[in-house]
Design a protein around this motif. Sequence first.
Motif, mmCIF file in Angstrom:
data_model
loop_
_atom_site.group_PDB
_atom_site.id
_atom_site.type_symbol
_atom_site.label_atom_id
_atom_site.label_comp_id
_atom_site.label_asym_id
_atom_site.label_seq_id
_atom_site.Cartn_x
_atom_site.Cartn_y
_atom_site.Cartn_z
ATOM 1 N N SER A 199 -58.117 -0.882 -13.384
ATOM 2 C CA SER A 199 -57.186 -0.558 -12.302
ATOM 3 C C SER A 199 -57.681 0.583 -11.449
ATOM 4 O O SER A 199 -57.204 0.807 -10.359
ATOM 5 N N ARG A 206 -42.879 -6.568 -15.587
ATOM 6 C CA ARG A 206 -43.482 -5.610 -14.659
ATOM 7 C C ARG A 206 -44.998 -5.726 -14.676
ATOM 8 O O ARG A 206 -45.653 -5.696 -13.621
ATOM 9 N N ARG A 207 -45.583 -5.870 -15.856
ATOM 10 C CA ARG A 207 -47.040 -6.005 -15.949
ATOM 11 C C ARG A 207 -47.512 -7.296 -15.284
ATOM 12 O O ARG A 207 -48.534 -7.313 -14.577
ATOM 13 N N THR A 208 -46.756 -8.374 -15.482
ATOM 14 C CA THR A 208 -47.116 -9.647 -14.843
ATOM 15 C C THR A 208 -47.038 -9.537 -13.328
ATOM 16 O O THR A 208 -47.902 -10.051 -12.607
ATOM 17 N N LEU A 209 -46.013 -8.854 -12.829
ATOM 18 C CA LEU A 209 -45.895 -8.644 -11.383
ATOM 19 C C LEU A 209 -47.067 -7.817 -10.854
ATOM 20 O O LEU A 209 -47.587 -8.079 -9.759
ATOM 21 N N GLU A 210 -47.495 -6.811 -11.622
ATOM 22 C CA GLU A 210 -48.648 -6.005 -11.204
ATOM 23 C C GLU A 210 -49.908 -6.869 -11.116
ATOM 24 O O GLU A 210 -50.683 -6.766 -10.152
ATOM 25 N N ILE A 211 -50.112 -7.714 -12.116
ATOM 26 C CA ILE A 211 -51.283 -8.604 -12.109
ATOM 27 C C ILE A 211 -51.199 -9.562 -10.927
ATOM 28 O O ILE A 211 -52.197 -9.806 -10.233
ATOM 29 N N ARG A 212 -50.002 -10.107 -10.672
ATOM 30 C CA ARG A 212 -49.843 -11.037 -9.551
ATOM 31 C C ARG A 212 -50.133 -10.349 -8.227
ATOM 32 O O ARG A 212 -50.807 -10.911 -7.356
ATOM 33 N N THR A 213 -49.607 -9.121 -8.066
ATOM 34 C CA THR A 213 -49.820 -8.393 -6.813
ATOM 35 C C THR A 213 -51.301 -8.131 -6.590
ATOM 36 O O THR A 213 -51.828 -8.342 -5.488
ATOM 37 N N LYS A 214 -51.985 -7.693 -7.630
ATOM 38 C CA LYS A 214 -53.416 -7.423 -7.493
ATOM 39 C C LYS A 214 -54.190 -8.704 -7.191
ATOM 40 O O LYS A 214 -55.105 -8.703 -6.366
ATOM 41 N N GLN A 224 -53.594 -9.627 -3.559
ATOM 42 C CA GLN A 224 -54.330 -8.727 -2.669
ATOM 43 C C GLN A 224 -55.822 -9.007 -2.685
ATOM 44 O O GLN A 224 -56.514 -8.755 -1.701
ATOM 45 N N GLN A 269 -53.557 -15.277 -18.062
ATOM 46 C CA GLN A 269 -54.246 -14.532 -17.012
ATOM 47 C C GLN A 269 -55.766 -14.627 -17.128
ATOM 48 O O GLN A 269 -56.475 -14.414 -16.154
#
Length: 716
Positions: free
Chosen positions: A37, A318-326, A329, A359
């Motif tokens: 990250s 929350r962790r899944t959303l972070e992975i999706r956002t990254k 992007q 993932q």
Amino acid sequence: MTANRNSTGGRRARRWAAAAAVPAAAAVLAAGLAGPSTAVAAGAPTAANARALSGADSAEKLKVLGEMGMLGDASKLLPLSDRSFVAEVGQRALAVGKKAVSETARLAWADGDSACTRWIQELFFHALRSDQENDWGTLALKQHAAEVVGLNATPQMLGLGVKNFVFEIYNWAVSSSQPKVKAAALAAYRSTDAAQLAFLDTGVVEAHNHDVQDKIDQDEQKDQQQKEQEKSRAAKRNALTVVRVMPTDELANLPDQQFISEVVRRAERDTNVYAAALAAVLSEDPAAWKEFINAGIYRARDADTRRDAQQRAEADRRRTLEIRTKAAQSLVHPALVAAADTALAGGPAEVGNFLLYGQYQTLAQSLESGRQGKRGRYLNGGSSGVWLGPNKPGSAGNVTWTIRPGIANPDCHSFEMSGNLNYFLVPDVGSLSPNGNPLLSSVSVSPSDDSDAFRRKATWCVEKRSPETLAFKSFAYPNYYLRQQQDSSVGLGRSGPKCEPTEPPKPGQIPPEICLPIWNPDNFAAETAWRVDVPNPPDTSSEITQRWLNDDGLRARAGEPVDAEQADGPVRWRDYQHARLYWRQDTGVHEVRDHILDAYLKRFGGHRFANFGPPVTDQNVTPDGIGRYNHFANGGSIYWTPSTDAYGVWGAIRAKWAEMGWERSFLGYPTSDEYAIPEGRRSTFQGGRIDWIASTGKIVVCAGSSDQPTSCNPPA
């Protein structure tokens, strides 16, 4: 032997079943292949990638064997390849019930040597931690069951598998004369894993309660007060297991309010159990004390369990959303984004499985040309090099790439050829200019040599070209991009001024390394545009598919494909939502649609009709803007208007109509297909008819109605 409660049902069993399905440690495994990250400075490889490229060493394997209790097999296992080593450890993990270790080992083995190396170095320990967290929960169940039946379980006994520990409960029940516990333990031992966990959680309590009740009932000499005391002590013993305290006679014999004070002292502060115990102990109502001991403590425990599960589920989301956002992007991981969306649309189990496995299984994509005229052509890699071409299953090329964090810069990306461990897309640079720019360059798929220079070459940074296309900029040569050439070759390229270099250079001449020859068109933007597509995309090698992909107007008219491509000898066709596309070597690809297609198929049998064959035009608009028509390879045509419907003309009649100016003549549009008459053949039109006389071969054109013409030429 003391009494226990029998009202817990399957609540704790469901809790542990859910924990087995969605390991709480899944979130810690999310730090794997998704990349670090924190950005690493340009040119600096990550330590994990550097180690993975060279394979696991003996020290790393020994750490794994030590954690698994397999050091006795070290001499046999250390010489194995990383992949064989992972298979052996995975088999042992499966045998001893370490589900996360065995499952991640299976996935790593399936993904190849590089994944196995990363598993030995990193992912094994994440999976082991997940298993250990699940083991902690199982250990609590074992301790709980042992406490209920009065078994002083040794550490060695607690280290047994669930099934073998159930057998220990069985043996203890035999020796301590607990027949109901003995029967329930034997039934669980012979049943499923889930049944054994349920036995340790609630079954042993229920069976023990029956044994206690049986013993109480058998002793008819005891008075009711003594029986109630026995039940009270049993209830307190059970309640103590909720706060993980070993039941003792001293605690079980305490008065109710004093006993609850001990529960308050031992319960964790930030829990419902603590709050409920505190409320009960502050009450002066003896009935409230008994209600807490017999039922309230379990309701509070279940509320804590639900709260903890909810908190874990929220952290996983929350962790899944972070992975999706990254991933979103990054612009290069639509499959990972889709997998995250699917998980987020589901429940905790789906999210947990995504974090633990999903993932890492959705990093593969294909790279399609974003240039008009070359859609459906993909970046192919193989032993013969790298080229741009259609995807054709079974061909020598491979169009699927595993897109990993850049091995020189994790903010960029490296393209590893799917199925070829450590083979990456890199520029093949010929000579360099004095300032280090490549003069000639292609690209290839090459094995990593673990050098800094290779890592830089194997790293590409993303730039957005359009809403649908990207460009990939070389990290090693920052002004150069992955570029499609005029033919099917792929190399490095960039935009620049046009000039004509001379030898020797003239004063003020543009340096040759940034000079584009005057004759070379600068299609830089189009030739560096790529579109990220699904891995293993459908076959795009046919001429029909190529035209449909690259002709926007045709694609809008025809719609999406609704069937696979078909063949009849040299003729091929494919059905779309609003049209059928035909191809033959000599005719090319053409559409037939709407009313004309309906007549072509239903009245004439399509391309097999001798006077038609496949189309040689798309459906066109007539010069007057009213009609539509297709011409066909064997000399026939079909014309349509809103007032006449679709009719075919061919042969000598069609030739005469064409000579007269088609629909622009006084005859207008056809109102019938050609049909037989006693004298030969006839077609009728809006303004008359054309007859072919079989005996003479002559053509007779008549004006007026087809039944009562006003004049014919020559006279009929």
